[in-house]
Design a protein around this motif. Structure first.
Motif, PDB file in Angstrom:
ATOM      1  N   MET A   8       3.485 -16.694   5.760  1.00 16.02           N
ATOM      2  CA  MET A   8       3.262 -17.210   4.409  1.00 16.02           C
ATOM      3  C   MET A   8       2.072 -16.561   3.730  1.00 16.02           C
ATOM      4  SD  MET A   8       3.949 -21.274   4.526  1.00 16.02           S
ATOM      5  CE  MET A   8       4.728 -21.922   5.978  1.00 16.02           C
ATOM      6  N   MET A   9       1.194 -15.950   4.546  1.00 13.62           N
ATOM      7  CA  MET A   9       0.002 -15.312   3.992  1.00 13.62           C
ATOM      8  C   MET A   9      -0.179 -13.969   4.663  1.00 13.62           C
ATOM      9  SD  MET A   9      -3.391 -14.590   4.725  1.00 13.62           S
ATOM     10  CE  MET A   9      -3.916 -15.673   6.040  1.00 13.62           C
ATOM     11  N   GLN A  10      -0.603 -12.977   3.877  1.00 18.00           N
ATOM     12  CA  GLN A  10      -0.768 -11.636   4.423  1.00 18.00           C
ATOM     13  C   GLN A  10      -1.996 -10.991   3.803  1.00 18.00           C
ATOM     14  OE1 GLN A  10       2.660  -9.221   3.688  1.00 18.00           O
ATOM     15  NE2 GLN A  10       1.974  -7.587   5.030  1.00 18.00           N
ATOM     16  N   GLU A  11      -2.779 -10.280   4.649  1.00 18.08           N
ATOM     17  CA  GLU A  11      -3.933  -9.578   4.121  1.00 18.08           C
ATOM     18  C   GLU A  11      -3.454  -8.324   3.408  1.00 18.08           C
ATOM     19  OE1 GLU A  11      -7.034  -9.139   6.922  1.00 18.08           O
ATOM     20  OE2 GLU A  11      -8.266  -7.925   5.589  1.00 18.08           O
ATOM     21  N   SER A  12      -4.078  -8.006   2.302  1.00 11.72           N
ATOM     22  CA  SER A  12      -3.617  -6.871   1.508  1.00 11.72           C
ATOM     23  C   SER A  12      -4.788  -6.334   0.706  1.00 11.72           C
ATOM     24  CB  SER A  12      -2.486  -7.344   0.577  1.00 11.72           C
ATOM     25  OG  SER A  12      -1.921  -6.258  -0.099  1.00 11.72           O
ATOM     26  N   ASN A  13      -4.493  -5.365  -0.138  1.00 15.35           N
ATOM     27  CA  ASN A  13      -5.476  -4.952  -1.139  1.00 15.35           C
ATOM     28  C   ASN A  13      -4.725  -4.614  -2.419  1.00 15.35           C
ATOM     29  OD1 ASN A  13      -4.909  -2.046  -1.328  1.00 15.35           O
ATOM     30  ND2 ASN A  13      -5.578  -2.052   0.794  1.00 15.35           N
TER      31      ASN A  13
ATOM     32  N   LEU B 207      -0.402  -3.525  -3.993  1.00 18.16           N
ATOM     33  CA  LEU B 207       0.474  -4.393  -4.765  1.00 18.16           C
ATOM     34  C   LEU B 207       1.066  -3.636  -5.948  1.00 18.16           C
ATOM     35  CD1 LEU B 207      -1.599  -7.687  -4.921  1.00 18.16           C
ATOM     36  CD2 LEU B 207       0.326  -7.152  -3.452  1.00 18.16           C
TER      37      LEU B 207
ATOM     38  N   MET C 211     -11.629  -6.835  -4.382  1.00 22.09           N
ATOM     39  CA  MET C 211     -10.201  -6.553  -4.598  1.00 22.09           C
ATOM     40  C   MET C 211      -9.612  -5.708  -3.467  1.00 22.09           C
ATOM     41  SD  MET C 211      -9.630  -7.815  -7.654  1.00 22.09           S
ATOM     42  CE  MET C 211      -9.883  -7.663  -9.399  1.00 22.09           C
ATOM     43  N   ASP C 212     -10.504  -5.203  -2.599  1.00 24.57           N
ATOM     44  CA  ASP C 212     -10.032  -4.360  -1.507  1.00 24.57           C
ATOM     45  C   ASP C 212      -9.632  -5.194  -0.307  1.00 24.57           C
ATOM     46  OD1 ASP C 212      -9.453  -1.718  -1.033  1.00 24.57           O
ATOM     47  OD2 ASP C 212     -11.194  -1.458   0.256  1.00 24.57           O
ATOM     48  N   CYS C 213      -9.861  -6.486  -0.388  1.00 22.86           N
ATOM     49  CA  CYS C 213      -9.515  -7.374   0.729  1.00 22.86           C
ATOM     50  C   CYS C 213      -8.987  -8.670   0.130  1.00 22.86           C
ATOM     51  CB  CYS C 213     -10.742  -7.610   1.586  1.00 22.86           C
ATOM     52  SG  CYS C 213     -10.447  -8.770   2.925  1.00 22.86           S
ATOM     53  N   ILE C 214      -7.763  -8.630  -0.335  1.00 22.49           N
ATOM     54  CA  ILE C 214      -7.188  -9.826  -0.930  1.00 22.49           C
ATOM     55  C   ILE C 214      -6.025 -10.296  -0.055  1.00 22.49           C
ATOM     56  CG2 ILE C 214      -7.878  -9.147  -3.252  1.00 22.49           C
ATOM     57  CD1 ILE C 214      -5.005  -8.397  -3.800  1.00 22.49           C
ATOM     58  N   TYR C 215      -5.521 -11.440  -0.328  1.00 20.86           N
ATOM     59  CA  TYR C 215      -4.452 -12.020   0.479  1.00 20.86           C
ATOM     60  C   TYR C 215      -3.271 -12.354  -0.424  1.00 20.86           C
ATOM     61  CZ  TYR C 215      -8.327 -12.433   3.696  1.00 20.86           C
ATOM     62  OH  TYR C 215      -9.413 -12.146   4.491  1.00 20.86           O
ATOM     63  N   THR C 216      -2.093 -12.019   0.037  1.00 19.47           N
ATOM     64  CA  THR C 216      -0.897 -12.359  -0.737  1.00 19.47           C
ATOM     65  C   THR C 216      -0.210 -13.549  -0.078  1.00 19.47           C
ATOM     66  OG1 THR C 216       0.450 -10.794   0.514  1.00 19.47           O
ATOM     67  CG2 THR C 216      -0.532  -9.990  -1.522  1.00 19.47           C
ATOM     68  N   LEU C 217       0.318 -14.407  -0.903  1.00 23.59           N
ATOM     69  CA  LEU C 217       1.039 -15.584  -0.413  1.00 23.59           C
ATOM     70  C   LEU C 217       2.504 -15.442  -0.802  1.00 23.59           C
ATOM     71  CD1 LEU C 217      -1.418 -18.413  -1.599  1.00 23.59           C
ATOM     72  CD2 LEU C 217      -1.270 -17.385   0.673  1.00 23.59           C
ATOM     73  N   ASN C 218       3.401 -15.811   0.124  1.00 25.85           N
ATOM     74  CA  ASN C 218       4.812 -15.826  -0.263  1.00 25.85           C
ATOM     75  C   ASN C 218       5.091 -17.124  -1.042  1.00 25.85           C
ATOM     76  OD1 ASN C 218       5.141 -17.914   1.549  1.00 25.85           O
ATOM     77  ND2 ASN C 218       6.265 -16.705   3.064  1.00 25.85           N
TER      78      ASN C 218
ATOM     79  N   PHE D 235       0.247 -21.274   9.148  1.00 27.97           N
ATOM     80  CA  PHE D 235      -0.363 -21.090   7.827  1.00 27.97           C
ATOM     81  C   PHE D 235      -1.744 -21.747   7.779  1.00 27.97           C
ATOM     82  CE2 PHE D 235      -1.043 -22.918   3.529  1.00 27.97           C
ATOM     83  CZ  PHE D 235      -1.036 -21.766   2.762  1.00 27.97           C
TER      84      PHE D 235
ATOM     85  N   GLU E 275      -4.246 -19.802   9.931  1.00 32.59           N
ATOM     86  CA  GLU E 275      -4.637 -18.527   9.303  1.00 32.59           C
ATOM     87  C   GLU E 275      -5.539 -18.761   8.090  1.00 32.59           C
ATOM     88  OE1 GLU E 275      -0.771 -15.707  10.377  1.00 32.59           O
ATOM     89  OE2 GLU E 275      -0.887 -16.667   8.415  1.00 32.59           O
TER      90      GLU E 275
END
Lengths: 171, 95
Positions: free
Chosen positions: A1-6, A10, B34-41, B82, B85
Motif C-alpha cells: 500500500m506504500m512505496q518509497e519513491s522520488n 513519478l 522531494m528525493d525521498c517521498i512515498y507513494t500510496l496506492n 501498512f 511500514e
C-alpha cells in the motif's frame, strides 16, 4: 500500500511539480529536489540537488537563482538578470546561465522560491557565499553583453574557472 | 484480539495527489525532501484520509470493509503491514 519513491520516478508534470512545490513553500517549508536539465550549467548541473527556500519577492536581488513558473506548464530554476517594480508589485527577468536569450519578464506571483544551496555529492555551495555571488555577478554581466555570450563568456569564463575560489563549483 | 493502539498521522508528512498518484512528502527540519517521498496506492490513500482522525486497527479494518470488497484475512495482513511500514518511516504515530 506504500512505496518509497522520488519525484523523478513519478509521472509528474512540471505544473504538478510546481503546484506541489508552491504549496510547500507557501507553508513556509524549504523544498529539496533534484534539478533536471542543462540550462544552468556549469553551476547547476543535471541531477544536482537544490534547496529552495520561501522568499519575499521584495528581497530577491539581481543574480539570485529562483524557482519560478515561466509558463503554466513550465517551471524552471533560472537566474534573475533584471528587476523592476511598479504599483502592482515586482517583476523579474530570468535567464538560464547557459541560455542565449532570457525567458522574459515574470510577475512576482510566478516566483515560487529562491535557491539557497546547490549540492553535488560532497560539494555544497551556499548561494549567499562570496563565491556564489561572484559567479552570479559574472552571469548577470555576461547576460547583458550586447553581442551576446560569445567571446566575452569564453574568455572571461575561462579565466574565472581557473580561480581556485570558483573552480571547484564550475569545473 | 486486536490491539487498542490508536494510530495518528504525523503532521510532518504532507499528503498530496499528483496525477494518479497519492504521495507523502516527509518534512525534516522544515525541509520537504522531494528525493525521498512515498507513494500510496488506492487503499493506502483511503487509509491515510481515514486517519485524519486517530483510529485503531479494528476501526480501520471496518472502514475498509465498508468501502472495499476485501477478503478479511488478506485485509488484516495488508493492514498490519501498512501500519508497521508507516510507523517505521514515521508517517504514523502510536497514540
Amino acid at each position: 500500500m506504500m512505496q518509497e519513491s522520488n519525484l523523478t520516478n513519478l509521472p509528474c508534470t512540471a505544473a504538478e511539480f510546481g503546484d506541489l512545490s508552491a504549496d510547500l513553500l507557501k507553508m513556509g517549508k524549504q523544498v529539496r529536489f533534484r534539478a533536471r536539465g542543462y540550462s544552468m550549467t556549469p553551476l547547476v548541473r543535471d541531477m544536482d540537488v537544490l534547496l529552495v527556500q520561501p522568499v519575499r519577492t521584495s528581497l530577491i536581488r539581481i543574480g539570485d537563482i529562483i524557482l519560478c513558473s515561466i509558463q503554466p506548464d513550465r517551471v524552471v530554476v533560472h537566474r534573475v538578470i533584471r528587476r523592476r517594480s511598479d504599483l502592482h508589485g515586482f517583476y523579474f527577468m530570468v535567464q538560464g546561465d547557459r541560455a542565449a536569450q532570457p525567458d522574459g519578464w515574470i510577475q512576482q506571483s510566478q516566483v515560487l522560491g529562491r535557491v539557497a544551496e546547490v549540492e553535488r555529492g560532497e560539494l555544497h555551495l551556499d548561494m549567499h557565499s562570496p563565491a556564489a555571488r561572484g559567479i552570479a555577478l559574472f552571469a548577470v554581466l555576461s547576460s547583458r553583453r550586447p553581442t551576446g555570450r560569445g567571446w566575452f563568456t569564453r574568455i572571461a569564463g575561462g579565466w574565472i574557472k581557473r580561480l581556485p575560489v570558483f573552480s571547484k563549483y564550475l569545473n | 484480539m486486536l490491539s487498542e493502539t490508536r494510530y495518528e498521522r504525523n503532521p510532518d508528512f504532507i499528503y498530496r495527489k499528483i496525477v494518479d498518484e497519492s504521495v507523502l512528502v516527509p518534512i525534516h527540519h522544515d525541509v520537504a525532501d522531494m528525493d525521498c517521498i512515498y507513494t500510496l496506492n488506492g487503499m493506502g490513500a483511503f487509509l491515510w484520509e481515514r486517519l485524519a482522525q486517530p483510529a485503531t486497527q479494528a476501526e480501520l479494518e471496518a472502514a475498509v470493509l465498508v468501502e472495499y470488497d476485501a477478503d478479511l484475512e488478506v485485509l488484516v495482513t495488508d493492514l498490519e503491514k501498512f501500519l508497521v511500514e508507516m510507523t517505521t518511516i514515521g508517517a504514523l504515530r502510536k497514540g
